[in-house]
Design a protein around this motif. Structure first.
Motif, PDB file in Angstrom:
ATOM      1  N   ILE A 204      19.884  -3.739  -4.661  1.00 55.73           N
ATOM      2  CA  ILE A 204      18.715  -2.868  -4.835  1.00 55.73           C
ATOM      3  C   ILE A 204      17.618  -3.224  -3.840  1.00 55.73           C
ATOM      4  CG2 ILE A 204      16.840  -2.255  -6.423  1.00 55.73           C
ATOM      5  CD1 ILE A 204      18.830  -2.587  -8.729  1.00 55.73           C
ATOM      6  N   GLN A 205      17.376  -4.523  -3.643  1.00 61.85           N
ATOM      7  CA  GLN A 205      16.302  -4.947  -2.749  1.00 61.85           C
ATOM      8  C   GLN A 205      16.626  -4.661  -1.283  1.00 61.85           C
ATOM      9  OE1 GLN A 205      14.263  -5.049  -5.556  1.00 61.85           O
ATOM     10  NE2 GLN A 205      13.096  -6.141  -4.000  1.00 61.85           N
ATOM     11  N   GLN A 206      17.880  -4.745  -0.908  1.00 59.75           N
ATOM     12  CA  GLN A 206      18.268  -4.368   0.450  1.00 59.75           C
ATOM     13  C   GLN A 206      18.038  -2.873   0.675  1.00 59.75           C
ATOM     14  OE1 GLN A 206      22.335  -5.724   0.437  1.00 59.75           O
ATOM     15  NE2 GLN A 206      21.839  -7.690   1.400  1.00 59.75           N
ATOM     16  N   GLU A 207      18.389  -2.071  -0.325  1.00 58.08           N
ATOM     17  CA  GLU A 207      18.197  -0.621  -0.209  1.00 58.08           C
ATOM     18  C   GLU A 207      16.714  -0.278  -0.118  1.00 58.08           C
ATOM     19  OE1 GLU A 207      20.401   1.586   0.284  1.00 58.08           O
ATOM     20  OE2 GLU A 207      22.300   0.604  -0.267  1.00 58.08           O
ATOM     21  N   ARG A 208      15.872  -1.016  -0.854  1.00 54.53           N
ATOM     22  CA  ARG A 208      14.435  -0.759  -0.774  1.00 54.53           C
ATOM     23  C   ARG A 208      13.887  -1.145   0.599  1.00 54.53           C
ATOM     24  NH1 ARG A 208      13.043  -2.953  -6.887  1.00 54.53           N
ATOM     25  NH2 ARG A 208      13.669  -1.024  -7.971  1.00 54.53           N
ATOM     26  N   ALA A 209      14.426  -2.211   1.174  1.00 50.81           N
ATOM     27  CA  ALA A 209      14.019  -2.607   2.528  1.00 50.81           C
ATOM     28  C   ALA A 209      14.379  -1.512   3.527  1.00 50.81           C
ATOM     29  CB  ALA A 209      14.703  -3.921   2.914  1.00 50.81           C
ATOM     30  N   LEU A 210      15.546  -0.916   3.359  1.00 51.70           N
ATOM     31  CA  LEU A 210      15.973   0.184   4.225  1.00 51.70           C
ATOM     32  C   LEU A 210      15.039   1.384   4.065  1.00 51.70           C
ATOM     33  CD1 LEU A 210      18.037   1.543   6.124  1.00 51.70           C
ATOM     34  CD2 LEU A 210      19.363   2.163   4.082  1.00 51.70           C
ATOM     35  N   SER A 211      14.700   1.698   2.821  1.00 52.62           N
ATOM     36  CA  SER A 211      13.797   2.816   2.552  1.00 52.62           C
ATOM     37  C   SER A 211      12.446   2.598   3.226  1.00 52.62           C
ATOM     38  CB  SER A 211      13.604   2.978   1.041  1.00 52.62           C
ATOM     39  OG  SER A 211      12.616   3.937   0.750  1.00 52.62           O
ATOM     40  N   TYR A 212      11.939   1.349   3.140  1.00 53.20           N
ATOM     41  CA  TYR A 212      10.656   1.028   3.779  1.00 53.20           C
ATOM     42  C   TYR A 212      10.744   1.254   5.285  1.00 53.20           C
ATOM     43  CZ  TYR A 212       6.988  -1.691   5.990  1.00 53.20           C
ATOM     44  OH  TYR A 212       5.949  -2.068   6.796  1.00 53.20           O
ATOM     45  N   PHE A 213      11.800   0.749   5.907  1.00 52.88           N
ATOM     46  CA  PHE A 213      11.954   0.866   7.358  1.00 52.88           C
ATOM     47  C   PHE A 213      11.947   2.333   7.788  1.00 52.88           C
ATOM     48  CE2 PHE A 213      14.704   1.522  11.051  1.00 52.88           C
ATOM     49  CZ  PHE A 213      14.123   0.694  11.982  1.00 52.88           C
ATOM     50  N   GLU A 214      12.721   3.132   7.113  1.00 53.95           N
ATOM     51  CA  GLU A 214      12.843   4.535   7.520  1.00 53.95           C
ATOM     52  C   GLU A 214      11.552   5.303   7.240  1.00 53.95           C
ATOM     53  OE1 GLU A 214      16.561   5.948   5.872  1.00 53.95           O
ATOM     54  OE2 GLU A 214      17.670   4.894   7.464  1.00 53.95           O
TER      55      GLU A 214
ATOM     56  N   ASN B 296       0.814  -1.216   0.000  1.00 52.16           N
ATOM     57  CA  ASN B 296       0.000   0.000   0.000  1.00 52.16           C
ATOM     58  C   ASN B 296       0.848   1.267   0.000  1.00 52.16           C
ATOM     59  OD1 ASN B 296      -2.307  -1.628   0.196  1.00 52.16           O
ATOM     60  ND2 ASN B 296      -2.273  -1.578   2.432  1.00 52.16           N
ATOM     61  N   MET B 297       2.177   1.092  -0.016  1.00 53.69           N
ATOM     62  CA  MET B 297       3.071   2.245   0.072  1.00 53.69           C
ATOM     63  C   MET B 297       3.930   2.406  -1.177  1.00 53.69           C
ATOM     64  SD  MET B 297       4.154   1.635   4.089  1.00 53.69           S
ATOM     65  CE  MET B 297       5.253   3.049   4.227  1.00 53.69           C
ATOM     66  N   GLY B 298       3.556   1.703  -2.250  1.00 54.46           N
ATOM     67  CA  GLY B 298       4.237   1.892  -3.526  1.00 54.46           C
ATOM     68  C   GLY B 298       5.467   1.042  -3.750  1.00 54.46           C
ATOM     69  N   TYR B 299       5.725   0.046  -2.874  1.00 54.62           N
ATOM     70  CA  TYR B 299       6.906  -0.794  -3.045  1.00 54.62           C
ATOM     71  C   TYR B 299       6.601  -1.988  -3.946  1.00 54.62           C
ATOM     72  CZ  TYR B 299       9.231   1.902   0.563  1.00 54.62           C
ATOM     73  OH  TYR B 299       9.804   2.933   1.265  1.00 54.62           O
ATOM     74  N   ASP B 300       7.651  -2.530  -4.581  1.00 58.88           N
ATOM     75  CA  ASP B 300       7.485  -3.657  -5.497  1.00 58.88           C
ATOM     76  C   ASP B 300       7.118  -4.927  -4.737  1.00 58.88           C
ATOM     77  OD1 ASP B 300      10.031  -5.318  -4.896  1.00 58.88           O
ATOM     78  OD2 ASP B 300      10.799  -3.294  -5.214  1.00 58.88           O
ATOM     79  N   SER B 301       6.704  -5.933  -5.512  1.00 61.85           N
ATOM     80  CA  SER B 301       6.258  -7.189  -4.898  1.00 61.85           C
ATOM     81  C   SER B 301       7.370  -7.920  -4.170  1.00 61.85           C
ATOM     82  CB  SER B 301       5.664  -8.110  -5.972  1.00 61.85           C
ATOM     83  OG  SER B 301       6.638  -8.396  -6.973  1.00 61.85           O
TER      84      SER B 301
END
Length: 461
Positions: free
Chosen positions: A122-132, A77-82
């Motif tokens: 890339i996926q680790q960086e997206r996980a970090l972005s989600y957390f923050e 619901n926050m625009g992140y990939d599957s």
């Protein structure tokens, strides 16, 4: 009143929730309400593909501490990939917040391989972005307890977030369940950026919970302190290779069925007990991973790429989520470097031969007989045993003092040449040696009880 559960066990239950792949959960609803919605759906309560995970959650949620947890900030619901696939749970009073990552998602297998040689993916960086984004969206404060967790690649992401986030002061602990490690390049960059002391400070927040025969947590270089790793009984029939890395089997029991003359798996709402060490497959996987990590990074990258693309292909994907494709040079590296490492580790190393022997045995479980009993450790019982030992030590001390006093009360003219006095002194010396051993046993027992209490209550020191 429900039994109070450890944060580690709650994290494992929430990690299991992620494998329901249920993206329609309503924001702000409790886990019990979500399970109620799934009760009559074919894939869940109806006995379908996610029935095992559903059963674990349904039974676990009978404990109000888990059932009352509220879902929010779902990545879908926050625009992140599957592939990112994360969500957040919080207690009704918002005192504790769990950020939870799913294991390898759609197209993420090649990203796993890249993590074996690169500082980040890339996926680790997206996980970090989600957390923050979660921290900022929920406006998390120092007074709240913030936990990050995940299984498999989700565990790796949780570790990465712990090492990278700018909100480190708010993050209390990370529980990585079967989560793999990192490349030496990532570790070197963290040490250079933070310095050795700050690097260690971040790693001290990491805790590893691994299946006894898990083969993913051993990949790469582990940054979790050795004393923070525990191995959980994972009863899986030997022909179910995927089950050794499936989190729901950490909640499973194998039961022999007289009617079918075979074994059936029963899923429970409480995690299984610790087993103290890795099983045969876990030890072999660690040996193999160490051999692969010794390869030159460019060769290792090719080997990892082949293995991860094969895993992706098994789920019907031809390329990674970010467009990663297999190259001819990758196949060459795997053929010339990877296959020899696998062959040597399997046939020439003790761990490999032990694994083969276990697979050839008639035991139902890998490396175990079908009637093994695993005991769940209770630190309160251990503390009681330590206190009983201490009382015995004090009693022996009193007896020793009395033995030392007897010769003092005998007149001097009667001591000379008195065989009784000499024997009593020698006996007292021997008792004193045993008293010291008993005191040492008391210390060991107290330390064991203290360590298990820290695991159960997760009081990070």
């Amino acid at each position: 009143m429900s039994e109070k559960l450890s944060e580690a066990e709650i994290s494992m239950v929430l990690d299991t929730f992620m494998y329901l792949d249920y993206k329609e959960a309503r924001e702000g609803t409790s886990l019990n309400m979500i399970l109620k919605d799934l009760e009559n759906l074919a894939d869940y309560g109806g006995g379908g593909v996610h029935y095992g995970e559903y059963t674990v959650l349904k039974k676990a949620a009978e404990n109000e501490e888990i059932g009352s947890l509220i879902i929010t900030c779902q990545s879908v619901n926050m625009g992140y990939d599957s592939g990112t696939c994360a969500c957040t749970f919080m207690t009704p009073d918002e005192s504790s917040i769990y950020v939870v990552y799913r294991g390898t998602g759609d197209g993420e297998w090649p990203d796993n391989g890249i993590g074996m040689t690169s500082a980040s993916t890339i996926q680790q960086e997206r996980a970090l972005s989600y957390f923050e984004q979660v921290v900022e969206t929920l406006d998390i404060k120092d007074s709240q307890r913030l936990i990050v967790t995940g299984h498999s690649k989700g565990g790796n992401k949780a570790q990465f977030v712990t090492m990278e986030t700018k909100y480190s002061r708010l993050l209390d602990v990370c529980y990585s369940v079967d989560g793999q490690g990192f490349s030496e390049k990532a570790i070197e960059e963290w040490k250079a950026r933070y310095g050795e002391r700050a690097y260690r400070s971040r790693t001290e927040k990491l805790y590893g919970i691994h299946g006894e025969n898990d083969y993913v947590s051993v990949l790469g270089n582990s940054i979790i302190p050795q004393g923070h790793i525990r191995y959980i009984e994972t009863p899986v029939e030997k022909n179910n290779f995927a089950g050794y890395h499936d989190i729901k089997y950490m909640f499973a029991t194998l039961i022999y069925d007289e009617n079918s003359r075979g074994y059936i798996t029963v899923f429970n709402g409480r995690k299984n007990g610790d087993v103290g060490r890795q099983g045969e497959l876990g030890e072999y996987a660690a040996l193999l991973s160490a051999g692969v990590m010794e390869l030159q990074p460019e060769k290792r990258d090719g080997c990892a790429a082949v293995i991860m693309h094969l895993m992706e292909a098994s789920s019907g994907q031809k390329k990674g989520i970010n467009g990663e494709k297999l190259k001819i040079t990758d196949l060459k590296d795997f053929t010339l470097q990877g296959i020899p490492v696998i062959a040597q580790s399997l046939f020439e190393e003790e761990e490999g031969r032990r694994l083969l022997k276990s697979y050839l045995s008639r035991d139902v479980q890998l490396g175990k007989s079908s009637f093994d009993i695993t005991c769940q450790v209770n630190y309160q019982i251990l503390s009681g045993q330590a206190e009983a030992l201490n009382q015995t030590a004090m009693h022996v001390q009193n007896l020793l003092e009395e033995m030392r006093e007897v010769p003092c009360n005998i007149p001097k003219y009667m001591k000379d040449g008195n065989l009784f006095c000499r024997r009593l002194e020698r006996t007292a010396d021997e008792v004193e040696k045993w008293h010291k051993k008993l005191q040492k046993a008391v210390c060991i027992q107290e330390n064991i009880a203290s360590n298990y209490q820290k695991w159960d209550e997760m009081e990070i020191v």
